[in-house]
Design a protein around this motif. Structure first.
Motif, PDB file in Angstrom:
ATOM      1  N   UNK A  25       0.845  -1.208   0.000  1.00 37.05           N
ATOM      2  CA  UNK A  25       0.000   0.000   0.000  1.00 37.05           C
ATOM      3  C   UNK A  25       0.873   1.249   0.000  1.00 37.05           C
ATOM      4  N   UNK A  26       1.915   1.261   0.831  1.00 40.76           N
ATOM      5  CA  UNK A  26       2.824   2.417   0.910  1.00 40.76           C
ATOM      6  C   UNK A  26       3.497   2.671  -0.431  1.00 40.76           C
ATOM      7  N   UNK A  27       3.976   1.602  -1.067  1.00 44.70           N
ATOM      8  CA  UNK A  27       4.652   1.752  -2.366  1.00 44.70           C
ATOM      9  C   UNK A  27       3.704   2.296  -3.434  1.00 44.70           C
ATOM     10  N   UNK A  28       2.477   1.831  -3.444  1.00 49.58           N
ATOM     11  CA  UNK A  28       1.503   2.317  -4.425  1.00 49.58           C
ATOM     12  C   UNK A  28       1.193   3.790  -4.168  1.00 49.58           C
ATOM     13  N   UNK A  29       1.071   4.173  -2.908  1.00 49.26           N
ATOM     14  CA  UNK A  29       0.849   5.599  -2.584  1.00 49.26           C
ATOM     15  C   UNK A  29       2.013   6.458  -3.090  1.00 49.26           C
ATOM     16  N   UNK A  30       3.245   5.966  -2.913  1.00 51.75           N
ATOM     17  CA  UNK A  30       4.409   6.697  -3.408  1.00 51.75           C
ATOM     18  C   UNK A  30       4.361   6.831  -4.929  1.00 51.75           C
ATOM     19  N   UNK A  31       4.018   5.749  -5.618  1.00 50.22           N
ATOM     20  CA  UNK A  31       3.944   5.775  -7.085  1.00 50.22           C
ATOM     21  C   UNK A  31       2.819   6.674  -7.580  1.00 50.22           C
ATOM     22  N   UNK A  32       1.753   6.763  -6.814  1.00 52.53           N
ATOM     23  CA  UNK A  32       0.617   7.620  -7.188  1.00 52.53           C
ATOM     24  C   UNK A  32       1.064   9.080  -7.318  1.00 52.53           C
ATOM     25  N   UNK A  33       2.029   9.473  -6.508  1.00 53.07           N
ATOM     26  CA  UNK A  33       2.513  10.854  -6.509  1.00 53.07           C
ATOM     27  C   UNK A  33       3.793  11.054  -7.308  1.00 53.07           C
ATOM     28  N   UNK A  34       4.288  10.002  -7.951  1.00 52.81           N
ATOM     29  CA  UNK A  34       5.548  10.067  -8.708  1.00 52.81           C
ATOM     30  C   UNK A  34       5.364  10.848  -9.995  1.00 52.81           C
ATOM     31  N   UNK A  35       6.303  11.736 -10.275  1.00 46.47           N
ATOM     32  CA  UNK A  35       6.307  12.468 -11.539  1.00 46.47           C
ATOM     33  C   UNK A  35       7.145  11.665 -12.543  1.00 46.47           C
ATOM     34  N   UNK A  36       6.499  11.154 -13.569  1.00 52.96           N
ATOM     35  CA  UNK A  36       7.147  10.328 -14.580  1.00 52.96           C
ATOM     36  C   UNK A  36       7.540  11.126 -15.826  1.00 52.96           C
ATOM     37  N   UNK A  37       7.366  12.442 -15.823  1.00 56.77           N
ATOM     38  CA  UNK A  37       7.543  13.238 -17.052  1.00 56.77           C
ATOM     39  C   UNK A  37       8.917  13.071 -17.700  1.00 56.77           C
ATOM     40  N   UNK A  38       9.996  13.156 -16.931  1.00 52.43           N
ATOM     41  CA  UNK A  38      11.334  13.030 -17.526  1.00 52.43           C
ATOM     42  C   UNK A  38      11.567  11.644 -18.117  1.00 52.43           C
ATOM     43  N   UNK A  39      11.084  10.634 -17.428  1.00 56.43           N
ATOM     44  CA  UNK A  39      11.241   9.265 -17.918  1.00 56.43           C
ATOM     45  C   UNK A  39      10.418   9.077 -19.193  1.00 56.43           C
ATOM     46  N   UNK A  40       9.213   9.600 -19.203  1.00 53.28           N
ATOM     47  CA  UNK A  40       8.361   9.522 -20.396  1.00 53.28           C
ATOM     48  C   UNK A  40       8.997  10.270 -21.569  1.00 53.28           C
ATOM     49  N   UNK A  41       9.586  11.420 -21.290  1.00 52.13           N
ATOM     50  CA  UNK A  41      10.240  12.194 -22.354  1.00 52.13           C
ATOM     51  C   UNK A  41      11.399  11.421 -22.969  1.00 52.13           C
ATOM     52  N   UNK A  42      12.219  10.792 -22.125  1.00 55.34           N
ATOM     53  CA  UNK A  42      13.342  10.001 -22.638  1.00 55.34           C
ATOM     54  C   UNK A  42      12.854   8.891 -23.566  1.00 55.34           C
ATOM     55  N   UNK A  43      11.809   8.203 -23.178  1.00 51.93           N
ATOM     56  CA  UNK A  43      11.270   7.124 -24.000  1.00 51.93           C
ATOM     57  C   UNK A  43      10.666   7.676 -25.293  1.00 51.93           C
ATOM     58  N   UNK A  44       9.907   8.737 -25.195  1.00 58.49           N
ATOM     59  CA  UNK A  44       9.240   9.321 -26.358  1.00 58.49           C
ATOM     60  C   UNK A  44      10.243   9.822 -27.400  1.00 58.49           C
ATOM     61  N   UNK A  45      11.343  10.389 -26.936  1.00 52.82           N
ATOM     62  CA  UNK A  45      12.302  11.013 -27.844  1.00 52.82           C
ATOM     63  C   UNK A  45      13.421  10.074 -28.304  1.00 52.82           C
TER      64      UNK A  45
END
Length: 193
Positions: A25-45
């Motif tokens: 539950x704690x890990x999922x709560x942490x992931x819920x608030x995780x900003x994935x933008x930089x990781x998504x940008x790396x994959x997209x580009x």
């Protein structure tokens, strides 16, 4: 005495189970608030994408990433195997992206792979246990799981919960799908995902 021992074992098992649930539950709560933008940008580009898992569970996660991301039209090549083929370094380019999946982030083989990729200027996203580790330090971006240890099995005393790998990559896939759709709209590309 025997009754007291049985009661203690049942209490320990109950606490272990509750601890495992709380950790997830704690890990999922942490992931819920995780900003994935930089990781998504790396994959997209990136031009081409690769994934390498350093163990049995990590290889299963690599195959899951490969399969899932096809749904949003991203091809991710799995180059894992029992032995690592060094000819991979001749193929990968600085415009490519490599996911490295390791529990500890410290095994000799995965650290060597990360160092060689870094030397070639290849972008790396690591997925490791949440702790300071060499592979994460060598990566451009890192995703972490909390691999909670449970001491419940006599023949496997350091059992770790690894399902968080699968939850992490599933949530990352959802975030990436949203990111990609928004980028495509922003860039005027009305293609379907």
């Amino acid at each position: 005495m025997l009754g007291w021992e049985i009661d203690n074992i049942q209490i320990m098992d109950s606490h272990t189970y509750e601890s495992a649930c709380e950790s997830i539950i704690h890990d999922i709560e942490d992931l819920k608030n995780k900003n994935f933008d930089n990781i998504c940008r790396l994959l997209y580009e990136s031009e081409r994408n690769y994934v390498y898992g350093s163990g049995d569970i990590q290889n299963a996660v690599a195959k899951q990433i490969k399969r899932m991301f096809l749904s949003c039209q991203e091809t991710i090549f799995d180059f894992g195997g029992v032995t690592f083929d060094k000819s991979f370094y001749n193929m990968v380019q600085p415009t490519d992206l490599v996911f490295l999946i390791s529990l500890s982030g410290e095994s000799k083989e995965i650290v060597e792979i990360a160092r060689n990729l870094k030397a070639k200027g290849i972008k790396i996203i690591s997925i490791t246990e949440f702790k300071n580790n060499t592979v994460a330090d060598l990566s451009d971006e890192s995703l972490y799981i909390s691999a909670t240890s449970l001491e419940i099995l006599e023949y496997h005393p350091s059992y770790k919960i690894t399902m968080m790998y699968f939850i992490l990559v599933e949530l990352f896939f959802i975030k990436y799908s949203i990111y990609k759709k928004n980028r495509m709209i922003f860039e005027g590309n009305q293609g379907k995902l």
